[in-house]
Write a protein that holds these residues in place. Structure first.
Motif, PDB file in Angstrom:
ATOM      1  N   VAL A 189       0.819  -1.235  -0.008  1.00  0.00           N
ATOM      2  CA  VAL A 189      -0.009  -0.022   0.085  1.00  0.00           C
ATOM      3  C   VAL A 189       0.898   1.274   0.053  1.00  0.00           C
ATOM      4  O   VAL A 189       1.826   1.292   0.415  1.00  0.00           O
ATOM      5  CB  VAL A 189      -0.983   0.066   1.219  1.00  0.00           C
ATOM      6  CG1 VAL A 189      -1.863  -1.124   1.137  1.00  0.00           C
ATOM      7  CG2 VAL A 189      -0.428   0.063   2.551  1.00  0.00           C
ATOM      8  N   ARG A 190       0.474   2.297  -0.393  1.00  0.00           N
ATOM      9  CA  ARG A 190       1.029   3.614  -0.716  1.00  0.00           C
ATOM     10  C   ARG A 190       1.187   4.479   0.782  1.00  0.00           C
ATOM     11  O   ARG A 190       0.167   4.575   1.154  1.00  0.00           O
ATOM     12  CB  ARG A 190       0.541   4.438  -1.801  1.00  0.00           C
ATOM     13  CG  ARG A 190       1.609   5.289  -2.356  1.00  0.00           C
ATOM     14  CD  ARG A 190       1.017   6.339  -3.317  1.00  0.00           C
ATOM     15  NE  ARG A 190       0.322   5.769  -4.405  1.00  0.00           N
ATOM     16  CZ  ARG A 190       1.204   5.621  -5.598  1.00  0.00           C
ATOM     17  NH1 ARG A 190       2.369   6.272  -5.693  1.00  0.00           N
ATOM     18  NH2 ARG A 190       0.727   5.094  -6.813  1.00  0.00           N
ATOM     19  N   THR A 191       2.394   4.534   1.020  1.00  0.00           N
ATOM     20  CA  THR A 191       2.579   5.499   2.383  1.00  0.00           C
ATOM     21  C   THR A 191       2.074   7.056   2.137  1.00  0.00           C
ATOM     22  O   THR A 191       2.243   7.636   0.958  1.00  0.00           O
ATOM     23  CB  THR A 191       3.940   5.869   2.694  1.00  0.00           C
ATOM     24  OG1 THR A 191       4.398   4.263   2.932  1.00  0.00           O
ATOM     25  CG2 THR A 191       4.336   6.565   4.166  1.00  0.00           C
ATOM     26  N   VAL A 192       1.346   7.518   3.024  1.00  0.00           N
ATOM     27  CA  VAL A 192       0.706   8.728   3.055  1.00  0.00           C
ATOM     28  C   VAL A 192       1.660   9.964   3.457  1.00  0.00           C
ATOM     29  O   VAL A 192       1.821   9.886   4.766  1.00  0.00           O
ATOM     30  CB  VAL A 192      -0.823   8.578   3.751  1.00  0.00           C
ATOM     31  CG1 VAL A 192      -1.519  10.138   3.716  1.00  0.00           C
ATOM     32  CG2 VAL A 192      -1.664   7.689   3.184  1.00  0.00           C
ATOM     33  N   PHE A 193       1.686  10.798   2.681  1.00  0.00           N
ATOM     34  CA  PHE A 193       2.706  11.994   3.091  1.00  0.00           C
ATOM     35  C   PHE A 193       1.780  12.989   3.350  1.00  0.00           C
ATOM     36  O   PHE A 193       0.352  12.896   3.024  1.00  0.00           O
ATOM     37  CB  PHE A 193       3.653  12.237   1.891  1.00  0.00           C
ATOM     38  CG  PHE A 193       4.690  11.392   2.103  1.00  0.00           C
ATOM     39  CD1 PHE A 193       5.960  11.611   2.749  1.00  0.00           C
ATOM     40  CD2 PHE A 193       4.697  10.131   1.403  1.00  0.00           C
ATOM     41  CE1 PHE A 193       7.155  10.786   2.761  1.00  0.00           C
ATOM     42  CE2 PHE A 193       5.810   9.193   1.438  1.00  0.00           C
ATOM     43  CZ  PHE A 193       7.031   9.664   2.331  1.00  0.00           C
ATOM     44  N   PRO A 194       1.987  14.093   3.936  1.00  0.00           N
ATOM     45  CA  PRO A 194       1.271  15.172   4.128  1.00  0.00           C
ATOM     46  C   PRO A 194       0.449  15.998   2.869  1.00  0.00           C
ATOM     47  O   PRO A 194       0.966  15.847   1.870  1.00  0.00           O
ATOM     48  CB  PRO A 194       2.157  16.215   4.751  1.00  0.00           C
ATOM     49  CG  PRO A 194       3.056  15.808   5.407  1.00  0.00           C
ATOM     50  CD  PRO A 194       3.307  14.332   4.534  1.00  0.00           C
ATOM     51  N   LYS A 195      -0.722  16.192   3.108  1.00  0.00           N
ATOM     52  CA  LYS A 195      -1.478  16.750   1.692  1.00  0.00           C
ATOM     53  C   LYS A 195      -0.775  18.005   1.371  1.00  0.00           C
ATOM     54  O   LYS A 195      -0.135  18.654   1.914  1.00  0.00           O
ATOM     55  CB  LYS A 195      -2.814  17.346   2.423  1.00  0.00           C
ATOM     56  CG  LYS A 195      -3.775  15.948   2.773  1.00  0.00           C
ATOM     57  CD  LYS A 195      -5.040  16.539   3.368  1.00  0.00           C
ATOM     58  CE  LYS A 195      -6.208  15.405   3.709  1.00  0.00           C
ATOM     59  NZ  LYS A 195      -7.393  16.009   4.037  1.00  0.00           N
ATOM     60  N   LYS A 196      -0.818  18.185   0.051  1.00  0.00           N
ATOM     61  CA  LYS A 196      -0.370  19.209  -0.749  1.00  0.00           C
ATOM     62  C   LYS A 196       1.151  19.160  -0.647  1.00  0.00           C
ATOM     63  O   LYS A 196       1.743  20.079  -0.892  1.00  0.00           O
ATOM     64  CB  LYS A 196      -0.697  20.593  -0.134  1.00  0.00           C
ATOM     65  CG  LYS A 196      -2.372  20.690  -0.225  1.00  0.00           C
ATOM     66  CD  LYS A 196      -2.597  22.207   0.058  1.00  0.00           C
ATOM     67  CE  LYS A 196      -4.133  22.297   0.212  1.00  0.00           C
ATOM     68  NZ  LYS A 196      -4.623  23.520   0.453  1.00  0.00           N
ATOM     69  N   THR A 197       1.736  17.967  -0.354  1.00  0.00           N
ATOM     70  CA  THR A 197       3.188  17.489  -0.260  1.00  0.00           C
ATOM     71  C   THR A 197       3.501  16.638  -1.300  1.00  0.00           C
ATOM     72  O   THR A 197       3.185  15.426  -0.852  1.00  0.00           O
ATOM     73  CB  THR A 197       3.620  17.335   1.071  1.00  0.00           C
ATOM     74  OG1 THR A 197       3.314  18.561   1.813  1.00  0.00           O
ATOM     75  CG2 THR A 197       5.261  17.423   0.920  1.00  0.00           C
ATOM     76  N   THR A 198       3.960  17.240  -2.591  1.00  0.00           N
ATOM     77  CA  THR A 198       4.306  15.785  -3.599  1.00  0.00           C
ATOM     78  C   THR A 198       5.926  15.644  -3.325  1.00  0.00           C
ATOM     79  O   THR A 198       6.587  16.452  -3.510  1.00  0.00           O
ATOM     80  CB  THR A 198       4.150  16.112  -4.946  1.00  0.00           C
ATOM     81  OG1 THR A 198       2.675  16.651  -5.028  1.00  0.00           O
ATOM     82  CG2 THR A 198       4.445  15.152  -6.000  1.00  0.00           C
ATOM     83  N   VAL A 199       6.167  14.162  -2.716  1.00  0.00           N
ATOM     84  CA  VAL A 199       7.672  13.960  -2.706  1.00  0.00           C
ATOM     85  C   VAL A 199       8.173  12.950  -3.626  1.00  0.00           C
ATOM     86  O   VAL A 199       7.526  12.054  -3.839  1.00  0.00           O
ATOM     87  CB  VAL A 199       7.916  13.727  -1.220  1.00  0.00           C
ATOM     88  CG1 VAL A 199       7.172  14.498  -0.236  1.00  0.00           C
ATOM     89  CG2 VAL A 199       7.124  12.060  -0.917  1.00  0.00           C
ATOM     90  N   ILE A 200       9.353  13.046  -3.665  1.00  0.00           N
ATOM     91  CA  ILE A 200      10.114  12.101  -4.563  1.00  0.00           C
ATOM     92  C   ILE A 200      11.120  11.379  -3.320  1.00  0.00           C
ATOM     93  O   ILE A 200      12.100  11.841  -3.056  1.00  0.00           O
ATOM     94  CB  ILE A 200      10.988  12.498  -5.766  1.00  0.00           C
ATOM     95  CG1 ILE A 200       9.912  13.189  -6.726  1.00  0.00           C
ATOM     96  CG2 ILE A 200      11.874  11.447  -6.370  1.00  0.00           C
ATOM     97  CD1 ILE A 200      10.672  13.770  -7.706  1.00  0.00           C
ATOM     98  N   ALA A 201      10.692   9.871  -3.060  1.00  0.00           N
ATOM     99  CA  ALA A 201      11.652   9.266  -1.861  1.00  0.00           C
ATOM    100  C   ALA A 201      13.040   8.878  -2.906  1.00  0.00           C
ATOM    101  O   ALA A 201      12.776   8.557  -3.860  1.00  0.00           O
ATOM    102  CB  ALA A 201      10.802   8.308  -1.448  1.00  0.00           C
ATOM    103  N   THR A 202      13.990   9.177  -1.884  1.00  0.00           N
ATOM    104  CA  THR A 202      15.320   8.515  -2.526  1.00  0.00           C
ATOM    105  C   THR A 202      16.056   7.655  -1.752  1.00  0.00           C
ATOM    106  O   THR A 202      16.768   6.805  -2.098  1.00  0.00           O
ATOM    107  CB  THR A 202      15.940   9.803  -2.597  1.00  0.00           C
ATOM    108  OG1 THR A 202      16.303  10.517  -1.436  1.00  0.00           O
ATOM    109  CG2 THR A 202      15.773  10.932  -3.641  1.00  0.00           C
ATOM    110  N   ALA A 203      15.571   7.322  -0.453  1.00  0.00           N
ATOM    111  CA  ALA A 203      15.881   6.362   0.368  1.00  0.00           C
ATOM    112  C   ALA A 203      15.151   5.927   1.516  1.00  0.00           C
ATOM    113  O   ALA A 203      14.378   6.883   2.067  1.00  0.00           O
ATOM    114  CB  ALA A 203      17.351   6.662   0.977  1.00  0.00           C
TER     115      ALA A 203
END
Length: 263
Positions: A189-203
């Motif tokens: 399942v996809r981990t939920v990050f804060p609303k209006k925050t689009t992140v690109i995970a690197t590690a």
């Protein structure tokens, strides 16, 4: 502990399950050399709770405790020296590995595979069946990543970065999957990050009951925080929460009740 050197692979510490790979079950306070078959060259290493793993030029080798079938050799026999993991014929290239509590993970050119204990769905194959050899992780068709770049095994859960998003599966009683629930998941399942925050995970890193992700928007943590392992005050976090003051982390590591970041 494990260390890859110009003279081979060395291990030290507890050895009750044969995880040092020196042919014994004797603990060692100094490094001992892991005994591989002649001619095998080690390329990368990973340590689970009571077992060890190594990518070599002759496939993936594992050793140590095997009560959960985490060695992937088709048995539950403890191995005090490395044995080769039995992959399906389709798997020809290994990219990365990670050891969990009683399970193991590998990124291959054919997708992500997992094996071993599966009580809470930490193998991500849609079941809770123990797997003696690698089984393919089943990402949901609605969120199937084109490329998985990192994996991490916690004690009872697993993480992956796919197309920059963080996915989790397995035990979730402390919110370590970060999906806003405490429901165990047998598929990612996809981990939920804060609303209006689009992140690109690197590690990413998975501890016993918590998780970490370094992203282009800073360092995030979620799960159990009984010892401050999330890097913030308060208690359990059920979705990804930003760690203040850590805006440029490039690598992360998670222990049982502590965390590390390189920045």
């Amino acid at each position: 502990s494990l260390a890859l050197t110009d003279d081979g692979l060395y291990a030290w510490g507890g050895n009750g399950g044969g995880q040092l790979g020196d042919g014994t079950t004797t603990d060692s306070s100094v490094p001992v050399k892991v005994i591989f078959p002649a001619g095998v060259t080690v390329r990368a290493i990973a340590a689970g709770a009571y077992h060890s793993m190594a990518i070599t030029d002759n496939g993936l080798y594992t050793w140590g405790d095997n009560g959960g079938a985490q060695l992937g050799d088709g048995t539950r026999i403890v191995r005090t020296t490395p044995v080769r993991v039995v992959f399906p014929a389709a798997v020809t290239t290994l990219v990365a590995i990670s050891g969990g509590g009683y399970h193991s993970l590998a990124i291959t050119a054919d997708g992500v595979y997992a094996w071993g204990n599966n009580t809470f769905g930490q193998l991500g194959d849609g079941s809770t069946i123990v797997r003696l050899t690698p089984t393919k992780v089943k990402f949901p068709s609605s969120a199937m990543p084109t490329t998985v770049t990192a994996i991490a095994g916690g004690f009872w859960h697993s993480l992956a970065i796919g197309d920059g998003s963080v996915f989790g599966w397995g035990y979730n009683g402390n919110g370590e999957l970060g999906d806003g629930t405490v429901t165990a998941r047998s598929v990612p399942v996809r981990t939920v990050f804060p609303k209006k925050t689009t992140v690109i995970a690197t590690a990413i890193a998975a501890g016993s009951m918590h998780s970490l992700a370094a992203t282009d928007k800073g360092l995030f943590a979620w799960g159990n925080n009984s010892s401050g392992q999330l890097g913030m005050t308060g208690t359990t976090r059920y979705t990804a929460t930003q760690v203040k003051g850590e805006s440029n982390a490039i690598a992360v590591g998670a222990g049982y009740y502590h965390s590390l970041a390189l920045h």
